[in-house]
Design a protein around this motif. Structure first.
Motif, mmCIF file in Angstrom:
data_model
loop_
_atom_site.group_PDB
_atom_site.id
_atom_site.type_symbol
_atom_site.label_atom_id
_atom_site.label_comp_id
_atom_site.label_asym_id
_atom_site.label_seq_id
_atom_site.Cartn_x
_atom_site.Cartn_y
_atom_site.Cartn_z
ATOM 1 N N UNK A 182 0.827 -1.196 0.000
ATOM 2 C CA UNK A 182 0.000 0.000 0.000
ATOM 3 C C UNK A 182 0.867 1.253 0.000
ATOM 4 N N UNK A 183 1.201 1.749 -1.193
ATOM 5 C CA UNK A 183 2.084 2.900 -1.270
ATOM 6 C C UNK A 183 1.316 4.212 -1.239
ATOM 7 N N UNK A 184 0.214 4.285 -1.961
ATOM 8 C CA UNK A 184 -0.484 5.567 -2.053
ATOM 9 C C UNK A 184 -1.993 5.429 -1.902
ATOM 10 N N UNK A 185 -2.576 4.356 -2.443
ATOM 11 C CA UNK A 185 -4.020 4.143 -2.312
ATOM 12 C C UNK A 185 -4.274 3.567 -0.936
ATOM 13 N N UNK A 186 -4.362 4.433 0.058
ATOM 14 C CA UNK A 186 -4.524 3.996 1.438
ATOM 15 C C UNK A 186 -5.949 3.515 1.669
ATOM 16 N N UNK A 187 -6.112 2.703 2.719
ATOM 17 C CA UNK A 187 -7.441 2.191 3.035
ATOM 18 C C UNK A 187 -8.416 3.330 3.300
ATOM 19 N N UNK A 188 -7.930 4.380 3.955
ATOM 20 C CA UNK A 188 -8.805 5.517 4.242
ATOM 21 C C UNK A 188 -9.336 6.136 2.957
ATOM 22 N N UNK A 189 -8.476 6.267 1.938
ATOM 23 C CA UNK A 189 -8.916 6.815 0.645
ATOM 24 C C UNK A 189 -9.958 5.905 -0.007
ATOM 25 N N UNK A 190 -9.704 4.596 0.055
ATOM 26 C CA UNK A 190 -10.627 3.640 -0.560
ATOM 27 C C UNK A 190 -11.989 3.701 0.121
ATOM 28 N N UNK A 191 -11.990 3.762 1.454
ATOM 29 C CA UNK A 191 -13.258 3.854 2.184
ATOM 30 C C UNK A 191 -13.990 5.150 1.852
ATOM 31 N N UNK A 192 -13.258 6.259 1.731
ATOM 32 C CA UNK A 192 -13.880 7.531 1.363
ATOM 33 C C UNK A 192 -14.558 7.430 0.001
ATOM 34 N N UNK A 193 -13.883 6.784 -0.947
ATOM 35 C CA UNK A 193 -14.477 6.637 -2.275
ATOM 36 C C UNK A 193 -15.743 5.789 -2.221
ATOM 37 N N UNK A 194 -15.667 4.648 -1.549
ATOM 38 C CA UNK A 194 -16.813 3.739 -1.503
ATOM 39 C C UNK A 194 -17.975 4.327 -0.724
ATOM 40 N N UNK A 195 -17.699 5.202 0.244
ATOM 41 C CA UNK A 195 -18.776 5.825 1.027
ATOM 42 C C UNK A 195 -19.683 6.663 0.139
ATOM 43 N N UNK A 196 -19.146 7.216 -0.939
ATOM 44 C CA UNK A 196 -19.936 8.059 -1.843
ATOM 45 C C UNK A 196 -20.238 7.371 -3.172
ATOM 46 N N UNK A 197 -19.823 6.120 -3.325
ATOM 47 C CA UNK A 197 -20.052 5.382 -4.564
ATOM 48 C C UNK A 197 -21.527 4.987 -4.670
ATOM 49 N N UNK A 198 -22.255 5.472 -5.654
ATOM 50 C CA UNK A 198 -23.691 5.142 -5.749
ATOM 51 C C UNK A 198 -23.958 3.668 -6.022
ATOM 52 N N UNK A 199 -22.955 2.917 -6.496
ATOM 53 C CA UNK A 199 -23.153 1.496 -6.771
ATOM 54 C C UNK A 199 -22.979 0.634 -5.531
ATOM 55 N N UNK A 200 -22.513 1.222 -4.423
ATOM 56 C CA UNK A 200 -22.201 0.462 -3.208
ATOM 57 C C UNK A 200 -23.187 0.788 -2.107
ATOM 58 N N UNK A 201 -23.812 -0.248 -1.548
ATOM 59 C CA UNK A 201 -24.726 -0.082 -0.415
ATOM 60 C C UNK A 201 -24.076 -0.426 0.916
ATOM 61 N N UNK A 202 -23.056 -1.303 0.909
ATOM 62 C CA UNK A 202 -22.393 -1.709 2.145
ATOM 63 C C UNK A 202 -20.965 -2.132 1.825
ATOM 64 N N UNK A 203 -20.120 -2.179 2.870
ATOM 65 C CA UNK A 203 -18.687 -2.395 2.688
ATOM 66 C C UNK A 203 -18.221 -3.488 3.638
#
Length: 824
Positions: A182-203
């Motif tokens: 994990x060099x740059x795409x941190x878990x926090x960034x991924x979670x932020x993206x999925x939180x606003x992703x209209x295709x995702x209802x749960x993580x």
């Protein structure tokens, strides 16, 4: 509209592939990239030749994503060749040739990505799948089915196993990612993206380590506030048998509103149940079964110490069940019938227990019965689950004949499980989610309890001990420290106890610091006669009254003894003591550990026979509010931003960060706005905030955003004219998708305009944004809103035309380099 910085990875509009072996995205290109994929076949012993122009792009246009699947020896050559293209994201899949020096590859790729402004995923990444887009950026030959659950894993092998299992039962995903090194795409960034992703209802998140706990905590809390999040964390064996880290991590998951599952098999249950629309409002479950054995297996994983337990049915329900079922059937929960079960009887059974006020959910447990029309039961269950407001989960135990029936229910969105244990655990996931969401909404805390602590005196006391070369405080210093924080415990008490009742029970309050997750507090039995060495309920500071009470009630000593023997007065004192100890922990980061053991309770007070306070080896050079409370996993309420101010006419008002309990006052504020002001702010005639909007504006993660309110004290006609706090101004900023800036919102009550209130609220927002390391703040303003545009110009904001709508203006301010203390 700004794209999220991970959009180039999750939804690329152009793709460059350099591979020494076939990869699925080339063999089966998705429709969204049919004319925008450039593939370079890299063969051993041949030079790497890239085209002058990439497919679907102009000559000077950057590609969204570059995918590399190459032996380590060819990485330098490939990176040099891509220098002219500078892709926005770079994904390095695992090669079939193991690298000689993985660490060197990582440093090489990190440096290249940093120099070229590129998001890096890998090396040795499992990759990304977006089934709904047909995008397979992994080595997996088959693309997962499309669904509404996102899977994030720090282990590529775990991700592969979950995908293989999901394919077998027909479970789909909105996104799958395992970033590898994990060099740059941190878990926090991924979670932020999925939180606003209209295709995702749960993580669903599989976590092996938390490299940046505060950052991950903040992202988890933000994501779990809008979508269910389930976490599987491995690594308990490495912590040792006496480690408290597992309990601390569980406490953290409760506070962020996520659900933690301890075992891999439970992850499957969580994934299946997350899409279920109904959530239990409590832990009480009614069991309905066609045999005693299955219900007993479910009860074995339920109980007072578990997430769910057996409900007590009402007399009316028992009477109705007795009339419905055959003589000899069990009707006291579990409800067990041994007669062939018809669809109509099952419908009535579910209706009876589901309407019982003492039931929060229904678990239906069925085994094969040659005298029963099992497909008819499936149809009835599907109807009942969709029409009943409480969750109905089923277990069809068996495989040869029962497996197809489970699939039928899964396909219509009704969770069906293979074993009673997994079905009960699924209910535990739902119940834990509701409970943890309640904890995550607690204020953190809003203001000092009663009298504020004497912080200056307390800090001087610690400094004096250090100057004398001591890390442990003396008894008289501890007594003074307790006095500074008004902790209602008689430290080093000499009061004699009679050794009976509550006085005979030794309790303990302990504060320690975990190297990863920071300070934590546990409460439980103490002294040499502790009822259990493991009776240490854990919670993370900061605490409020509700959280302190929950901490006490999770302990065995409370459930077994104190709940029946402790007086209400002392129980309240214990709750307050925990709150004030939490305050001490938050404001004095030098305190490494604090142990109050044994702690006794008389009918009127708390007495401590022994107290130990140990300071950290090094003294902090910054106040905690300046450093962002880095010794804590959860940012407390920012007291330092509470300011009492005065208007020019002498009227006093307060500027402070918003709190969760301000929701009703904020709603009243919006309702009282004039139509013109409401339209200028919301660009609509919205007359009140939706529940989701209220939660979004009042449940603030103070580590990453801020909402300030201006309040005045006014008479309240509904309460005999007593003064109460009224919101007269609101200012908020929320981080933008690029992660560098934030969008602000500002609205002032009509009768309080033209008093420089908006100017002061905006200055408060700007200072906070700078301290959190943001580089700009912007907003969209109607071009007819001259007052707002004038205010922004006065504050130094730039004013640009909106490219999409000429009726709007984009105003923005370059915040410059943030202060050193505020850098993250």
């Amino acid at each position: 509209m700004l794209r999220h910085r991970l959009a180039a990875l999750f939804e690329p509009r152009s793709l460059l592939v350099l591979a020494s072996r076939p990869v699925p995205v080339v063999l089966h290109p998705p429709r969204i990239l049919q004319n925008a994929i450039t593939v370079v076949d890299v063969q051993a012993g041949t030079p790497m030749a890239l085209p002058e122009r990439l497919n679907g792009l102009e000559a000077d246009e950057r590609p969204d994503l570059a995918l590399l699947c190459l032996p380590s020896a060819r990485l330098p050559e490939a990176l040099k060749a891509m220098q002219a293209y500078r892709p926005r994201a770079l994904l390095l899949l695992t090669s079939d040739v193991p690298p000689a020096d993985p660490a060197a590859d990582l440093v090489l790729c990190q440096n290249w990505a940093r120099q070229n402004g590129c998001l890096l995923v890998g090396p040795r990444a499992f990759g990304v799948q977006r089934p709904g887009m047909g995008l397979n950026l992994t080595h997996m030959p088959e693309l997962a089915q499309a669904g509404r659950v996102a899977l994030v894993s720090q282990s590529g092998s775990i991700a592969a196993a979950v995908l293989d299992w999901a394919a077998d039962i027909g479970l789909g995903f909105s996104a799958v990612i395992s970033p590898g090194d994990d060099a740059d795409a941190r878990l926090a960034d991924i979670l932020d993206y999925l939180a606003t992703d209209p295709a995702t209802d749960s993580i669903v998140l599989h976590l092996e380590n938390a490299a940046s706990p505060r950052e991950l905590t903040s992202a988890l809390r933000a994501a779990a506030g809008v979508k269910p999040v389930v976490v599987l964390k491995s690594g308990r064996a490495q912590q040792g048998p006496d480690s408290s880290q597992d309990a601390i991590f569980n406490a953290l998951m409760r506070r962020v509103g996520a659900v933690r599952v301890p075992y891999f098999v439970q992850l499957f249950s969580a994934i299946k149940v997350l899409g279920y629309p109904h959530r239990p409002r409590g832990r009480r479950i009614a069991l309905v079964s066609n045999g005693a054995g299955t219900s007993q297996l479910a009860l074995d994983v339920m109980g007072a110490n578990s997430a769910v337990f057996r409900a007590d049915l009402s007399r009316m329900s028992i009477l109705e069940l007795t009339k419905l079922l055959e003589p000899g059937a069990e009707v006291n929960n579990p409800v067990i019938t041994r007669a062939p079960l018809s669809a109509e009887t099952l419908r009535k059974l579910i209706n009876i227990v589901a309407v019982d006020r003492g039931v929060d959910g229904v678990l239906v447990l069925l085994t094969p019965d040659p005298l029963t029309d099992m497909p008819a039961l499936v149809q009835q269950l599907a109807q009942a689950a969709s029409s009943t407001r409480k969750p109905v989960i089923s277990c069809f135990m068996g495989d040869a004949t029962m497996r197809p029936l489970r699939h039928l229910l899964d396909n219509v969105g009704t969770p069906a499980f293979r074993t009673p244990e997994s079905a009960a655990n699924a209910f535990g996931v739902l119940a834990s989610y509701h409970y943890n969401q309640t904890l995550s909404q607690q204020m953190l805390p809003p203001e000092p309890l009663g009298k504020p602590p004497r912080l200056k005196e307390a800090r001087l006391l610690l400094r004096s001990a250090r100057m004398q070369g001591r890390q442990s405080l003396l008894p008289e210093e501890i007594a003074r420290l307790f006095s500074c924080f008004h902790i209602p415990i008689d430290a080093f008490s000499k009061v004699k106890l009679d050794g009976q009742g509550t006085e005979a029970i030794a309790m303990a309050i302990r504060v320690h610091r975990d190297p990863e997750l920071g300070s934590y507090i546990n409460f439980g039995s103490g002294g040499r006669q502790a009822i259990s060495a493991n009776d240490r309920a854990v919670e993370l500071p900061p605490l409020n009254g509700f959280l302190a009470r929950q901490l006490v009630e999770r302990s065995a000593v409370w459930r077994k003894i104190l709940s029946r023997q402790m007086s209400v007065v002392v129980s309240d004192s214990l709750q307050e003591a925990l709150e004030r100890v939490s305050d001490l922990v938050c404001e004095l980061p030098e305190v490494e550990s604090l142990v109050i053991d044994p702690l006794h309770a008389t009918d009127t007070q708390l007495l401590a026979r022994s107290v130990q306070v140990v300071l950290s080896s090094s003294e902090s050079s910054e106040l905690p509010e300046a450093s962002g409370y880095r010794h804590l996993a959860i940012h407390p309420y920012p007291h330092n931003l509470v300011q009492t101010k005065t208007f020019q006419d002498g009227t006093s008002w307060m500027m402070r960060p918003i709190r969760p309990e301000d929701a009703e006052a904020l709603q009243d504020f919006v309702r009282d706005l004039s139509d013109e002001t409401r339209y200028m702010r919301f660009v609509s005639m919205l007359r009140e905030l939706t529940p989701r909007m209220l939660a979004r504006y009042t449940r603030i993660d103070y580590d990453r955003e801020l909402a300030l309110v201006a309040t005045v004290q006014v008479p309240n006609p509904a309460h005999r004219g007593y003064m109460h706090e009224q919101i007269i101004g609101f200012a908020h900023y929320l981080r933008n998708a690029d992660g560098r800036g934030a969008e602000y919102a500002l609205v002032i009550s009509d009768q309080w305009q033209r008093r420089k209130l908006g100017q002061q609220l905006m200055k408060g927002l700007i200072e906070a944004a700078q301290s959190q390391g943001l580089s700009y703040i912007d907003g969209v303003v109607l071009s007819t809103n001259r007052a707002m545009l004038a205010l922004m110009a006065h504050l130094g904001f730039q004013n640009d035309a909106d490219q999409d709508d000429p009726a709007l203006r984009r105003v923005w301010l370059d915040l410059g380099e943030p202060p050193a203390a505020g850098k993250r």
